[in-house]
Design a protein around this motif. Structure first.
Motif, short mmCIF file in Angstrom:
data_model
loop_
_atom_site.label_atom_id
_atom_site.label_comp_id
_atom_site.label_asym_id
_atom_site.label_seq_id
_atom_site.Cartn_x
_atom_site.Cartn_y
_atom_site.Cartn_z
N ARG A 118 0.83 -1.21 0.00
CA ARG A 118 0.00 0.00 0.00
C ARG A 118 0.86 1.25 0.00
NH1 ARG A 118 -3.05 -2.86 3.89
NH2 ARG A 118 -2.13 -1.59 5.52
N MET A 119 1.97 1.22 0.75
CA MET A 119 2.86 2.38 0.80
C MET A 119 3.48 2.63 -0.57
SD MET A 119 4.01 4.80 2.69
CE MET A 119 3.67 4.31 4.34
N ASP A 120 3.92 1.57 -1.25
CA ASP A 120 4.47 1.73 -2.60
C ASP A 120 3.42 2.29 -3.54
OD1 ASP A 120 6.94 0.91 -1.87
OD2 ASP A 120 6.80 -1.07 -2.80
N ASP A 121 2.19 1.79 -3.46
CA ASP A 121 1.12 2.29 -4.32
C ASP A 121 0.87 3.77 -4.06
OD1 ASP A 121 0.82 -0.19 -5.44
OD2 ASP A 121 -0.92 -0.74 -4.23
N LEU A 122 0.85 4.14 -2.80
CA LEU A 122 0.62 5.53 -2.43
C LEU A 122 1.72 6.43 -2.97
CD1 LEU A 122 -0.99 7.60 -0.66
CD2 LEU A 122 0.68 7.11 1.12
N LEU A 123 2.96 5.98 -2.85
CA LEU A 123 4.09 6.82 -3.26
C LEU A 123 4.31 6.85 -4.77
CD1 LEU A 123 6.60 5.93 -0.44
CD2 LEU A 123 5.36 8.06 -0.73
N THR A 124 3.81 5.85 -5.49
CA THR A 124 4.10 5.79 -6.92
C THR A 124 2.90 6.12 -7.80
OG1 THR A 124 3.66 3.42 -6.94
CG2 THR A 124 5.95 4.11 -6.65
N ARG A 125 1.72 6.33 -7.22
CA ARG A 125 0.58 6.64 -8.08
C ARG A 125 0.70 8.07 -8.60
NH1 ARG A 125 -3.36 6.88 -3.12
NH2 ARG A 125 -3.15 9.05 -2.58
N SER A 126 -0.03 8.34 -9.64
CA SER A 126 0.01 9.67 -10.25
C SER A 126 -0.54 10.69 -9.27
CB SER A 126 -0.84 9.69 -11.51
OG SER A 126 -0.31 8.83 -12.47
N GLN A 157 7.34 21.98 -2.94
CA GLN A 157 8.18 21.58 -4.06
C GLN A 157 9.30 20.65 -3.61
OE1 GLN A 157 7.70 22.18 -7.29
NE2 GLN A 157 5.83 23.32 -6.85
N GLN A 158 9.86 20.89 -2.43
CA GLN A 158 10.91 20.01 -1.91
C GLN A 158 10.36 18.62 -1.62
OE1 GLN A 158 12.30 22.42 1.33
NE2 GLN A 158 13.95 23.34 0.13
N MET A 159 9.14 18.57 -1.05
CA MET A 159 8.52 17.26 -0.79
C MET A 159 8.24 16.55 -2.11
SD MET A 159 5.90 17.64 2.40
CE MET A 159 5.00 19.02 1.74
N GLU A 160 7.76 17.29 -3.09
CA GLU A 160 7.50 16.70 -4.40
C GLU A 160 8.79 16.16 -5.02
OE1 GLU A 160 5.72 18.93 -7.70
OE2 GLU A 160 3.80 18.59 -6.71
N ARG A 161 9.87 16.92 -4.88
CA ARG A 161 11.16 16.48 -5.42
C ARG A 161 11.60 15.19 -4.76
NH1 ARG A 161 15.88 20.14 -3.77
NH2 ARG A 161 15.50 18.97 -1.89
N GLU A 162 11.47 15.08 -3.44
CA GLU A 162 11.86 13.86 -2.73
C GLU A 162 10.99 12.68 -3.16
OE1 GLU A 162 14.56 13.37 -0.89
OE2 GLU A 162 15.04 15.43 -1.46
N ASN A 163 9.69 12.91 -3.34
CA ASN A 163 8.81 11.83 -3.81
C ASN A 163 9.21 11.36 -5.20
OD1 ASN A 163 7.32 11.78 -1.47
ND2 ASN A 163 5.72 13.12 -2.25
N LEU A 164 9.54 12.31 -6.07
CA LEU A 164 9.97 11.93 -7.41
C LEU A 164 11.29 11.18 -7.39
CD1 LEU A 164 8.95 15.15 -9.36
CD2 LEU A 164 7.92 12.88 -9.53
N ARG A 165 12.20 11.60 -6.53
CA ARG A 165 13.46 10.86 -6.40
C ARG A 165 13.22 9.45 -5.92
NH1 ARG A 165 17.54 15.37 -3.72
NH2 ARG A 165 17.93 16.48 -5.68
N PHE A 166 12.29 9.28 -4.98
CA PHE A 166 11.94 7.95 -4.49
C PHE A 166 11.38 7.10 -5.63
CE2 PHE A 166 8.81 4.98 -2.72
CZ PHE A 166 9.62 4.26 -1.87
N GLN A 167 10.49 7.70 -6.43
CA GLN A 167 9.92 6.95 -7.56
C GLN A 167 11.00 6.55 -8.55
OE1 GLN A 167 6.81 9.28 -9.30
NE2 GLN A 167 5.44 9.02 -7.56
N VAL A 168 11.95 7.45 -8.80
CA VAL A 168 13.03 7.13 -9.74
C VAL A 168 13.86 5.97 -9.20
CG1 VAL A 168 15.22 8.01 -10.67
CG2 VAL A 168 13.14 9.39 -10.82
N ARG A 169 14.16 6.00 -7.88
CA ARG A 169 14.93 4.89 -7.29
C ARG A 169 14.17 3.58 -7.41
NH1 ARG A 169 16.03 8.75 -3.16
NH2 ARG A 169 14.51 7.74 -1.82
N LEU A 170 12.85 3.59 -7.18
CA LEU A 170 12.06 2.37 -7.33
C LEU A 170 12.09 1.86 -8.77
CD1 LEU A 170 8.80 2.94 -5.24
CD2 LEU A 170 10.62 1.33 -4.78
N LEU A 171 11.95 2.78 -9.71
CA LEU A 171 11.96 2.38 -11.12
C LEU A 171 13.33 1.85 -11.52
CD1 LEU A 171 9.85 5.26 -12.67
CD2 LEU A 171 9.17 2.87 -12.37
#
Length: 180
Positions: A58-66, A109-123
């Motif tokens: 669920r955490m992965d889904d939450l962090l990686t959804r659009s 914006q900083q939180m958004e950047r960290e979330n995007l970095r997390f998504q990139v690491r997962l991908l």
């Protein structure tokens, strides 16, 4: 050898999985939702894949959804230009509200950047795990583990036998102590 021996990279004890007789067919795959057909292969775990908790999924889904687009600016910039220069109190108030809005937007914006970095690491991790070399290594590790299963079972039987002998010796000592 101690009974708490840990073997990294190996499967759980064979006794925890019910065994089936040699030559018996494996259990059938679950039926697809909606009736008939093959189940979705995406729903089935791959051999050697780590099982994850529902909370982690669920955490992965939450962090990686659009996500929805960023909110618009909170303060109208035209309000800064229309301030009366002869009223410093009003200008200070408008500027402080604007500064707070800019600070909040920066945090967002900083939180958004960290979330995007997390998504990139997962991908990147997923892409690496799908590479043929990684899959070959995973297959090789599983084959080694499979070949060593018989040795592990023999060691398990030996340890159980030794434990039974020690229990028997302790029982005899207890019996002799009661007689004395």
């Amino acid at each position: 050898a101690s009974t708490g021996l840990v073997r990294p990279g190996t499967a759980p004890a064979c006794s925890s999985v019910p065994s089936r007789p040699r030559g018996a067919r494996p259990p059938p795959l679950p039926v697809a939702i909606g009736g008939g057909g093959y189940p979705s292969l995406a729903a089935l775990p791959l051999a050697g894949q780590k099982l994850r908790s529902a909370r982690a999924n669920r955490m992965d889904d939450l962090l990686t959804r659009s996500r929805e687009p960023s909110p618009p600016a909170l303060v109208d910039v035209s309000a800064l230009q229309s301030t009366d220069p002869s009223n410093p109190q009003q200008a200070l108030q408008v500027l402080s509200v604007h500064a707070e809005a800019v600070r909040r937007r920066l945090e967002y914006q900083q939180m958004e950047r960290e979330n995007l970095r997390f998504q990139v690491r997962l991908l990147q991790k997923d892409a690496k795990e799908r590479q043929p070399d990684h899959l070959r290594q995973l297959v090789a590790n599983l084959e080694v583990e499979n070949r060593s299963a018989e040795t592990i079972d023999e060691e398990n039987q030996l340890l159980k036998k030794q434990l039974a002998e020690v229990d028997g010796m302790l029982a005899r000592l207890d019996a002799e102590a009661e007689k004395a």
